[in-house]
Design a protein around this motif. Structure first.
Motif, short mmCIF file in Angstrom:
data_model
loop_
_atom_site.label_atom_id
_atom_site.label_comp_id
_atom_site.label_asym_id
_atom_site.label_seq_id
_atom_site.Cartn_x
_atom_site.Cartn_y
_atom_site.Cartn_z
N ALA A 26 0.84 -1.19 0.00
CA ALA A 26 0.00 0.00 0.00
C ALA A 26 0.88 1.24 0.00
CB ALA A 26 -0.91 0.02 1.23
N LEU A 31 -4.44 0.57 -0.78
CA LEU A 31 -3.91 -0.70 -1.27
C LEU A 31 -3.52 -0.55 -2.73
CD1 LEU A 31 -3.57 -3.71 -0.37
CD2 LEU A 31 -5.81 -4.12 -1.40
N TYR A 67 -5.59 -3.74 5.60
CA TYR A 67 -5.77 -4.45 4.33
C TYR A 67 -5.72 -5.95 4.57
CZ TYR A 67 -4.50 0.27 3.00
OH TYR A 67 -4.46 1.63 2.90
N VAL A 84 -11.59 -1.12 2.02
CA VAL A 84 -10.34 -0.37 2.14
C VAL A 84 -10.13 0.52 0.91
CG1 VAL A 84 -9.17 -2.07 3.61
CG2 VAL A 84 -9.00 -2.27 1.12
N THR A 140 -9.06 -8.35 -4.30
CA THR A 140 -9.85 -7.19 -3.88
C THR A 140 -10.52 -6.51 -5.06
OG1 THR A 140 -7.81 -5.90 -3.90
CG2 THR A 140 -8.51 -6.77 -1.78
#
Length: 175
Positions: A26, A31, A67, A84, A140
Motif C-alpha cells: 500500500a 492498497l 488491508y 479499504v 480485492t
C-alpha cells in the motif's frame, strides 16, 4: 545544498492465511498491490519498480494491517466486499475496467464481453482482457470472476489454480 526528490515509500507485508502466502502493498493513499499465491518477493519488487520507480519498499506489517484484516475475513468466508481504499494507477480505460470488476457480485462470474458492454465499449473485448491482466490488486479487485465466453477459466496473473481456488472459496461461502 541539493534537495533530494524523495519518492513516497511503498509499504509491504507477506500475508499468510491457510495455504495462502501473498505479498500485499500500500501507499499512504491505499492498497496498491495484491500478489499471486506463493510467488516470490521478486514478483512484487519487479512490479513496484515498473509502477513506482525509485520508491523505497518498506516492510511494515502494522501499516498493512487494515488491508490484511479484510483479506483474512475474505479467506475465512466472512467478507464479500472490500471497503479499504485503493491506490491503483492505470489508464482511464484500465481504471474503468477495474471499477467494473468491483461491481461483479461475490460468487458470480461475468465474461470479458459482459465487462466490455458494461463500460460501453462492446468491441473492446481484447483490450478489456489486457486491462484485467494488468490489475495490480488481485482478489480485492475481483478479476478472478471473469471467465471466457463459454464459461471456461481463462488466463489469470496468479495462475488458473489460484483462480479456481478463489471461485470455489466464494461458491462454498454462499452455500
Amino acid at each position: 545544498m541539493k534537495v533530494q526528490n524523495r519518492k513516497a515509500p511503498i509499504y509491504w507485508s507477506l500475508l499468510n492465511i491457510k495455504n495462502w502466502n501473498l505479498y500485499i502493498a500500500a501507499t499512504e493513499k491505499g492498497l496498491c498491490y495484491v500478489g499471486s499465491q506463493n510467488k516470490p518477493f521478486e514478483e512484487f519488487s519487479d512490479w513496484a519498480e515498473k509502477r513506482f520507480p525509485g520508491s523505497p519498499l518498506v516492510e511494515d506489517r502494522e501499516k498493512l494491517e487494515p488491508y490484511a484484516a479484510e483479506l483474512i475475513e475474505y479467506f475465512e468466508g466472512e467478507r464479500k466486499n472490500f471497503s479499504v481504499p485503493f491506490d491503483y494507477h492505470g489508464t482511464e480505460f484500465q481504471v474503468s475496467v477495474w471499477n467494473a470488476l468491483c461491481e461483479i457480485p461475490f460468487g458470480e462470474t461475468k465474461t470479458y464481453s459482459d465487462i466490455a458492454n458494461h463500460i460501453n465499449k462492446p468491441a473492446a473485448v481484447r483490450a478489456v482482457g489486457a486491462a484485467i491482466g494488468a490489475n495490480p490488486v488481485l482478489i480485492t479487485v475481483p478479476c478472478h470472476r471473469v471467465v471466457g465466453k463459454n464459461g471456461s477459466l481463462t488466463g489469470y496473473r496468479g495462475g488458473l489454480e489460484m483462480k479456481t481456488q478463489l471461485l470455489e472459496l466464494e461458491r462454498e461461502t454462499i452455500h
